[in-house]
Motif scaffolding. Structure first.
Motif, PDB file in Angstrom:
ATOM      1  N   ARG A 196      15.719  12.302  42.070  1.00  0.00           N
ATOM      2  CA  ARG A 196      16.834  12.028  41.036  1.00  0.00           C
ATOM      3  C   ARG A 196      16.375  11.201  39.756  1.00  0.00           C
ATOM      4  N   ILE A 197      15.829  11.434  38.615  1.00  0.00           N
ATOM      5  CA  ILE A 197      15.297  10.854  37.653  1.00  0.00           C
ATOM      6  C   ILE A 197      16.332  10.702  36.336  1.00  0.00           C
ATOM      7  N   VAL A 198      16.623   9.480  36.167  1.00  0.00           N
ATOM      8  CA  VAL A 198      17.734   9.307  35.016  1.00  0.00           C
ATOM      9  C   VAL A 198      17.024   8.213  34.258  1.00  0.00           C
ATOM     10  N   VAL A 199      17.081   8.612  32.777  1.00  0.00           N
ATOM     11  CA  VAL A 199      16.578   7.992  31.621  1.00  0.00           C
ATOM     12  C   VAL A 199      17.437   7.329  30.720  1.00  0.00           C
ATOM     13  N   PRO A 200      17.997   6.145  30.977  1.00  0.00           N
ATOM     14  CA  PRO A 200      18.948   5.633  30.149  1.00  0.00           C
ATOM     15  C   PRO A 200      18.470   5.637  28.618  1.00  0.00           C
ATOM     16  N   PRO A 201      19.538   5.523  27.514  1.00  0.00           N
ATOM     17  CA  PRO A 201      19.195   5.034  26.229  1.00  0.00           C
ATOM     18  C   PRO A 201      18.895   3.465  26.187  1.00  0.00           C
ATOM     19  N   ARG A 202      18.235   2.990  25.494  1.00  0.00           N
ATOM     20  CA  ARG A 202      17.947   1.601  24.893  1.00  0.00           C
ATOM     21  C   ARG A 202      19.107   0.654  24.724  1.00  0.00           C
ATOM     22  N   PRO A 203      19.209  -0.181  25.816  1.00  0.00           N
ATOM     23  CA  PRO A 203      20.644  -0.936  25.629  1.00  0.00           C
ATOM     24  C   PRO A 203      20.335  -2.086  24.740  1.00  0.00           C
ATOM     25  N   GLY A 262       9.039  15.742  27.509  1.00  0.00           N
ATOM     26  CA  GLY A 262       8.920  14.112  27.319  1.00  0.00           C
ATOM     27  C   GLY A 262      10.221  13.476  26.888  1.00  0.00           C
ATOM     28  N   PHE A 263      10.038  12.341  26.420  1.00  0.00           N
ATOM     29  CA  PHE A 263      11.445  11.504  26.315  1.00  0.00           C
ATOM     30  C   PHE A 263      11.757  11.678  24.672  1.00  0.00           C
ATOM     31  N   THR A 264      12.967  11.309  24.576  1.00  0.00           N
ATOM     32  CA  THR A 264      13.535  11.114  23.140  1.00  0.00           C
ATOM     33  C   THR A 264      13.283  10.064  22.657  1.00  0.00           C
ATOM     34  N   ALA A 265      13.463   9.979  21.570  1.00  0.00           N
ATOM     35  CA  ALA A 265      13.310   8.610  20.573  1.00  0.00           C
ATOM     36  C   ALA A 265      13.966   7.527  21.202  1.00  0.00           C
ATOM     37  N   GLN A 266      15.164   8.013  21.897  1.00  0.00           N
ATOM     38  CA  GLN A 266      16.030   6.824  22.172  1.00  0.00           C
ATOM     39  C   GLN A 266      15.767   6.433  23.527  1.00  0.00           C
ATOM     40  N   ALA A 267      14.799   7.010  24.255  1.00  0.00           N
ATOM     41  CA  ALA A 267      14.695   6.673  25.795  1.00  0.00           C
ATOM     42  C   ALA A 267      14.269   5.280  26.173  1.00  0.00           C
ATOM     43  N   TYR A 268      14.758   4.738  27.021  1.00  0.00           N
ATOM     44  CA  TYR A 268      14.327   3.465  27.618  1.00  0.00           C
ATOM     45  C   TYR A 268      13.646   3.399  28.806  1.00  0.00           C
ATOM     46  N   VAL A 269      12.420   3.831  28.543  1.00  0.00           N
ATOM     47  CA  VAL A 269      11.253   4.010  29.845  1.00  0.00           C
ATOM     48  C   VAL A 269      11.343   2.947  30.854  1.00  0.00           C
ATOM     49  N   GLY A 307      19.694  12.438  31.234  1.00  0.00           N
ATOM     50  CA  GLY A 307      19.426  11.228  30.406  1.00  0.00           C
ATOM     51  C   GLY A 307      18.638  11.614  28.957  1.00  0.00           C
ATOM     52  N   GLU A 308      17.897  10.615  28.657  1.00  0.00           N
ATOM     53  CA  GLU A 308      17.073  10.691  27.257  1.00  0.00           C
ATOM     54  C   GLU A 308      15.740  11.621  27.610  1.00  0.00           C
ATOM     55  N   ILE A 309      15.964  12.739  28.086  1.00  0.00           N
ATOM     56  CA  ILE A 309      14.789  13.683  28.167  1.00  0.00           C
ATOM     57  C   ILE A 309      15.245  14.816  27.185  1.00  0.00           C
ATOM     58  N   ASN A 310      13.890  15.414  26.571  1.00  0.00           N
ATOM     59  CA  ASN A 310      14.152  16.600  25.638  1.00  0.00           C
ATOM     60  C   ASN A 310      14.830  17.706  26.174  1.00  0.00           C
ATOM     61  N   LEU A 331      17.697  -9.885  37.419  1.00  0.00           N
ATOM     62  CA  LEU A 331      17.453  -8.566  37.970  1.00  0.00           C
ATOM     63  C   LEU A 331      17.149  -7.752  36.774  1.00  0.00           C
ATOM     64  N   ARG A 332      15.756  -7.162  36.582  1.00  0.00           N
ATOM     65  CA  ARG A 332      15.309  -6.315  35.665  1.00  0.00           C
ATOM     66  C   ARG A 332      15.934  -5.057  35.544  1.00  0.00           C
ATOM     67  N   ALA A 333      15.619  -4.436  34.511  1.00  0.00           N
ATOM     68  CA  ALA A 333      16.294  -3.124  34.116  1.00  0.00           C
ATOM     69  C   ALA A 333      15.540  -2.037  34.978  1.00  0.00           C
ATOM     70  N   ASP A 334      14.169  -2.336  35.318  1.00  0.00           N
ATOM     71  CA  ASP A 334      13.409  -1.533  36.156  1.00  0.00           C
ATOM     72  C   ASP A 334      13.554  -1.471  37.643  1.00  0.00           C
ATOM     73  N   GLY A 335      14.540  -2.390  38.125  1.00  0.00           N
ATOM     74  CA  GLY A 335      14.746  -2.473  39.235  1.00  0.00           C
ATOM     75  C   GLY A 335      14.059  -3.753  40.159  1.00  0.00           C
ATOM     76  N   THR A 336      13.408  -4.354  39.737  1.00  0.00           N
ATOM     77  CA  THR A 336      12.604  -5.510  40.200  1.00  0.00           C
ATOM     78  C   THR A 336      13.503  -6.657  40.065  1.00  0.00           C
ATOM     79  N   VAL A 337      12.962  -7.863  40.884  1.00  0.00           N
ATOM     80  CA  VAL A 337      13.872  -9.036  40.838  1.00  0.00           C
ATOM     81  C   VAL A 337      12.956 -10.448  40.484  1.00  0.00           C
ATOM     82  N   ASN A 338      13.339 -11.206  39.549  1.00  0.00           N
ATOM     83  CA  ASN A 338      12.412 -12.501  39.367  1.00  0.00           C
ATOM     84  C   ASN A 338      13.412 -13.567  40.032  1.00  0.00           C
TER      85      ASN A 338
END
Length: 742
Positions: free
Chosen positions: A620-627, A516-523, A491-494, A671-678
């Motif tokens: 496995r680490i996947v960094v998506p772009p910011r949706p 590190g992350f790219t400018a488009q990374a959604y950490v 994903g969004e990793i240099n 359902l949060r983007a980081d995998g947590t739930v409220n």
């Protein structure tokens, strides 16, 4: 009835010597040749339709079919009379007794030719006469038997069922006119097919079975253990083994055990001898009552060294004097197992695995949220979707063969960073040796020094019988610093790719090493998955399904015990049971992805915000772009993705999607983007007010609105309960009135 079962039932009961051998060996041995007569008696066919032999002699009672054309025209079946004459109407009577079947047509042509000329003749045999012979002595079925006229002595023996347990197979006599015509040895027929003593029967013949002669038992390591009858009082072992098919190669030539009866022994009549199965041993004479046991050869190899474990060819190799580890393992190629090449070849085979569906990589946050929108239409489905994010995949079948194991390894290499080669433990290998005092000695050595560095101290000497074992890192875990651990960055990793972990490296340190992350990374939406977590989730999901099934069974039993006869109650119970079964079906189809929620903040931008979490092999680490959107799914009018705007809350997006009339907003969740739930139940305000609608949503979040399961309003419930209460009080009033009337 099956032929084998019929043959077993046709076998005679065991005789005295058979029971004696059974008491000595524990095995009920058959009498050699008895199975032949049992099978032959069950499968024998009528002899009327078999071809007649050329030397068959025509006699009274035989039917002859005569056809002639030309000067004479006849087609007649006639039977030879007691005078041996064949009577043909309009032709005459002709003598045929004593003529062989092969000469019958020529003989009749000559006799008729004296009376007629210019004719053609065809002669064949029809129904043959029957022979009455007598079977006496210890036979299975003695008495008078009628056989076909072309029957032989062996036919009569088969018809009589062979000898009885006390009868002999080595001497069966055929007597005719007071003389012995033949002396049949059945063993010679069974072993070598000799039928020289099998003569044709005549009317009035007597088949005499003789009493059994000396018998011995042959058992142990051979294909045909049985009780054999000796031709004479003593017979060499070589001849007895000829009856059994020869000395088997699996018999121990160095030790044969003989149990013998000798009344002259001072202590007991039975004693044991042991001898070798050599030329002298084969000439050893056997006598009546002997029990000979051929022992199996030892599984020991005289000059073998065994190599096993993580090697190319786990085999037994011949030992040579002065042999060492380097002689057994000459180079590193001998340590590459065939599994590596099979897995490598599978990489280029265009085969769609059934396991591919269960081994797909984890989906991105937006794709996963869209999938959840399709299955989160009701509360059970939504909660099952939550479990899908926290449990392990049930779609991957356990491999059941070597090829399936290879396919599973390739599937794992596609899903997670995994080496196709199971790395060796170069620091430890063993030699297992059996000492002369029968104690086991395990000699450890350094495999790398012996093979790669040619260290004389590690290249230890071997001995015959040694077992050398080579281990992989899966067999014996080595220190982390010596392990090859791979982690995938996508994903969004240099500098995305597969990295080999350094000892003690963490998530934050690896991201920094990768640029590190790219400018488009959604950490905030970073997906971190681990195979160990996937396996643990699989166990938890199985336990949850088992518990739900148990609770469903208890609830069904409780409903059955408290069930009323009204239709409304029965319908409600059926609907509840159907909902439970649907939930179980959904849980069984879940495929957990092993994701670990990192609980980051939406403002996280750099690797410094990541937890200092130690990494493991296969992570496995996947960094998506910011949706730029938020998903709303479930019981809404417009189940879709909406553009994310800062400050917009869950209630705003719910109004944009339009809540359906069947929506249960009191149980919706985010359902949060980081995998947590409220969940809505976690955000209750005063008077039970739902504060989840006031929660702001972040890019990639999903709002799930479940369906309402209970559609009965409080007013309808009050009316229904009021009806039951009035009925109770009405019955109570009738009881009071009855008491007053009495």
């Amino acid at each position: 009835m099956q032929p084998q079962r019929r043959a077993e039932q046709a076998l005679p009961p065991p005789g005295e010597f058979q029971r004696f051998v059974e008491g000595a060996t524990g095995r009920l041995l058959p009498i050699f040749g008895s199975a032949f007569f049992a099978d032959a008696a069950e499968t024998s066919l009528s002899l009327d339709n078999v071809p007649v032999s050329a030397d068959y002699t025509i006699g009274p009672g035989d039917e002859i079919i005569t056809r002639a054309w030309g000067a004479i025209d006849i087609d007649y079946r006639s039977t030879v009379d007691r005078n041996g004459m064949l009577n043909l109407p309009k032709v005459g009577s002709f003598s045929v007794a004593g003529v062989k079947a092969s000469d019958l047509e020529r003989n009749l042509r000559t006799q008729i030719g004296r009376l007629y000329t210019n004719f053609d003749l065809s002669v064949s045999l029809g129904q043959l006469r029957g022979l009455r012979v007598f079977v006496v002595g210890p036979a299975q079925r003695p008495g008078v038997v009628t056989l076909a006229s072309q029957s032989t002595l062996l036919s009569a023996v088969v018809t009589a069922g062979g000898p009885a347990p006390s009868g002999s197979m080595r001497r069966i006599l055929l007597r005719r006119d007071g003389r012995v015509i033949s002396d049949l040895d059945v063993y010679e027929f069974l072993v070598s097919g000799d039928k020289s003593k099998d003569v044709q029967l005549a009317a009035g013949d007597v088949v005499v079975f003789q009493p059994a002669g000396p018998r011995i038992a042959l058992t142990g390591s051979l294909d045909t253990p049985a009780i054999f009858e000796l031709k004479s009082a003593q017979e060499p072992l070589r001849e007895v083994l000829r009856y059994a098919g020869g000395a088997p190669v699996l018999a121990n030539p160095n030790l044969v055990q003989l149990e013998r009866i000798d009344p002259a022994q001072p202590l007991a009549a039975r004693f044991v001898e042991a001898f070798r199965l050599d030329a002298a041993g084969l000439q050893k004479t056997l006598r009546d009552g002997d029990v000979l046991t051929l022992l199996p050869i030892s599984p020991q190899f005289a000059n073998a060294v065994t190599l096993k474990g993580h090697v190319a060819q786990p085999l037994r190799y011949p030992f040579t004097p002065g042999m060492r580890i380097r002689d057994l393992i000459p180079d590193h190629d001998a340590l590459i197992s065939p599994d590596f090449y099979r897995r490598k070849n599978l990489l280029v085979q265009m085969i769609e695995d059934d396991d591919d569906a269960g081994s797909r990589p984890p989906e991105s946050g937006s794709v996963r949220n869209q999938r959840l929108s399709a299955v989160g239409a009701d509360r059970a489905g939504a909660e099952s979707s939550i479990a899908d994010q926290a449990t392990a995949s049930r779609g991957i079948r356990e491999p059941r063969s070597v090829r399936e194991q290879d396919r599973a390894a390739v599937a794992r290499s596609r899903r997670t960073p995994a080496a196709l080669f199971d790395e060796l433990n170069w620091d430890y290998a063993t030699v297992e040796r059996l000492n002369p005092d029968l104690s086991t000695q395990v000699i450890a050595f350094n495999l790398g020094r012996a093979i790669l560095q040619n260290d004389p101290a590690s290249n230890i000497a071997l001995a015959p019988g040694d077992v050398v074992t080579v281990y992989s890192q899966k067999d014996i875990r080595v220190p982390v610093a010596r392990q090859t651990r791979l982690v995938s960055l996508e994903g969004e990793i240099n500098a995305p790719g597969v990295y080999q972990l350094q000892p003690g490296e963490t998530l934050r340190g690896l991201i920094q090493r990768a640029g590190g992350f790219t400018a488009q990374a959604y950490v905030y939406g970073l997906e971190f998955s681990r195979e160990e977590t996937r396996a643990r989730q699989r166990v938890n999901l199985s336990a949850a399904i088992t518990r739900l099934e148990s609770l469903s069974a208890i609830q069904t039993a409780r409903d059955a015990a408290n069930r009323r006869d009204d239709t409304t109650t029965q319908t409600a119970a059926a609907v509840s049971n159907a909902a439970t079964q649907a939930q179980l079906a959904r849980l069984s189809r879940l495929q957990p992805n092993g994701r670990i929620a990192l609980e980051l903040t939406p403002e996280s931008q750099s690797a410094d915000a990541l937890p200092d979490l130690p990494l493991e092999h296969g992570d496995r680490i996947v960094v998506p772009p910011r949706p730029g959107f938020v998903t709303v799914a479930g019981a809404v009018v417009n189940s879709n993705a909406f553009i994310w705007k800062p400050g917009r809350t869950a209630g705003d997006y719910l109004r944009l999607a339009g809540a359906d009339e069947a929506a249960d907003t009191s149980n919706m969740f985010i359902l949060r983007a980081d995998g947590t739930v409220n969940h809505a139940s976690d955000r209750r305000g005063f008077f039970g007010r739902n504060n989840l609608e006031s929660q702001p949503l972040q890019p990639g979040d999903a709002l799930i609105v479940p369906n309402q399961l209970d559609f009965e309003t409080w007013g309808r419930a009050f009316v229904r309960n009021l009806k039951d209460i009035s009925l109770i009080f009405g019955q109570f009033g009738l009881g009071i009135a009855a008491i007053h009337s009495l």
